[in-house]
Design a protein around this motif. Structure first.
Motif, short mmCIF file in Angstrom:
data_model
loop_
_atom_site.label_atom_id
_atom_site.label_comp_id
_atom_site.label_asym_id
_atom_site.label_seq_id
_atom_site.Cartn_x
_atom_site.Cartn_y
_atom_site.Cartn_z
N SER A 137 2.89 5.98 -2.77
CA SER A 137 4.10 6.69 -3.15
C SER A 137 4.18 6.86 -4.67
O SER A 137 4.51 7.94 -5.17
CB SER A 137 5.33 5.94 -2.64
OG SER A 137 6.50 6.60 -3.00
N THR A 138 3.86 5.78 -5.40
CA THR A 138 3.91 5.82 -6.86
C THR A 138 2.90 6.80 -7.44
O THR A 138 3.19 7.51 -8.40
CB THR A 138 3.66 4.40 -7.43
OG1 THR A 138 4.63 3.52 -6.87
CG2 THR A 138 3.77 4.38 -8.94
N THR A 139 1.71 6.85 -6.85
CA THR A 139 0.67 7.74 -7.36
C THR A 139 0.82 9.17 -6.87
O THR A 139 0.07 10.05 -7.27
CB THR A 139 -0.73 7.22 -6.98
OG1 THR A 139 -0.82 7.14 -5.55
CG2 THR A 139 -1.02 5.88 -7.62
N GLY A 140 1.79 9.40 -5.97
CA GLY A 140 2.02 10.75 -5.47
C GLY A 140 0.98 11.21 -4.46
O GLY A 140 0.78 12.41 -4.26
N THR A 141 0.32 10.27 -3.81
CA THR A 141 -0.72 10.63 -2.85
C THR A 141 -0.32 10.30 -1.41
O THR A 141 -1.18 10.32 -0.52
CB THR A 141 -2.04 9.92 -3.20
OG1 THR A 141 -1.80 8.51 -3.28
CG2 THR A 141 -2.62 10.43 -4.50
N ASP B 281 0.83 -1.21 0.00
CA ASP B 281 0.00 0.00 0.00
C ASP B 281 0.86 1.26 0.00
O ASP B 281 0.56 2.23 -0.69
CB ASP B 281 -0.94 0.01 1.21
CG ASP B 281 -2.01 -1.06 1.12
OD1 ASP B 281 -2.29 -1.54 0.01
OD2 ASP B 281 -2.56 -1.43 2.18
N ARG B 282 1.95 1.24 0.79
CA ARG B 282 2.85 2.38 0.83
C ARG B 282 3.44 2.65 -0.54
O ARG B 282 3.54 3.80 -0.99
CB ARG B 282 3.96 2.13 1.86
CG ARG B 282 4.73 3.38 2.21
CD ARG B 282 5.76 3.19 3.31
NE ARG B 282 5.33 2.33 4.38
CZ ARG B 282 5.94 1.18 4.68
NH1 ARG B 282 6.97 0.75 4.00
NH2 ARG B 282 5.50 0.44 5.69
N LEU B 283 3.81 1.58 -1.25
CA LEU B 283 4.37 1.72 -2.60
C LEU B 283 3.33 2.30 -3.55
O LEU B 283 3.65 3.18 -4.36
CB LEU B 283 4.86 0.36 -3.10
CG LEU B 283 5.47 0.35 -4.51
CD1 LEU B 283 6.72 1.22 -4.55
CD2 LEU B 283 5.79 -1.07 -4.93
N ILE B 284 2.09 1.85 -3.46
CA ILE B 284 1.02 2.36 -4.33
C ILE B 284 0.82 3.85 -4.09
O ILE B 284 0.77 4.64 -5.04
CB ILE B 284 -0.28 1.58 -4.10
CG1 ILE B 284 -0.15 0.15 -4.64
CG2 ILE B 284 -1.47 2.29 -4.75
CD1 ILE B 284 -1.29 -0.77 -4.24
#
Length: 172
Positions: A65-69, A60-63
């Motif tokens: 972080s990747t989406t910038g949220t 979830d942290r990666l998601i």
């Protein structure tokens, strides 16, 4: 190690700091329980309400972080405002006077700000909420723009260097 010297000793945490840590742990545990034993939902709720992205599961942290949220998890004015509204509503539901409800809401909000780390954005939001709720306690009409201005002045009086902070500049 022959040239080493003791620079200082770490003092034990104060009673207040120990209580903040204890309350923070209980708060996180409570959010996990609110999510009905769903670890993913519990971690999301806890990270959102306490502002600690380390509570998120790695995927979830990666998601986020990747989406910038990932910044959505920072405790800010949105969190403080939501908590203030909920506490005032709860006080009215419990049929407390506006004065008593306002004092309880401000005290609870301050504890929340401290437990979540006392970030500058949360402190600014608490000062503004305090200005608006103080009008309720003093039975005066509140003006959000005056609350915003007063919180800006109080923040600068307490920390003049805040004027150089990008978060401060974007807030005001």
């Amino acid at each position: 190690l022959t040239r080493a010297h003791v620079a200082g000793e770490i003092e034990p945490a104060s009673f207040l700091a120990q209580q903040e840590t204890y309350l923070g742990k209980k708060l996180v545990a409570g959010f996990y329980e609110l999510a009905w034993e769903d670890s993913r939902g519990g971690s999301l709720l806890a990270a959102t309400m306490v502002g600690q992205t380390r509570l998120l599961e790695a995927g979830d942290r990666l998601i986020f972080s990747t989406t910038g949220t990932l910044h959505l998890f920072a405790i800010s004015g949105l969190h403080i405002t939501g908590m203030a509204v909920a506490l005032v509503w709860l006080g009215r539901k419990c049929r407390l006077s506006d004065r008593v409800g306002g004092v309880i809401a401000l005290s609870t909000l301050w504890i929340y700000v401290e437990v979540t780390g006392g970030t500058p954005s949360a402190c600014r939001a608490w000062i503004m909420a305090a200005c608006i709720l103080a009008c309720t306690v003093l039975q005066r009409r509140s003006n959000p723009l005056q609350g915003l201005f007063l919180s800006c002045v109080i923040t600068l009086v307490l920390d003049p260097q805040a004027a150089t902070d990008a978060g401060f500049q974007l807030s005001y």
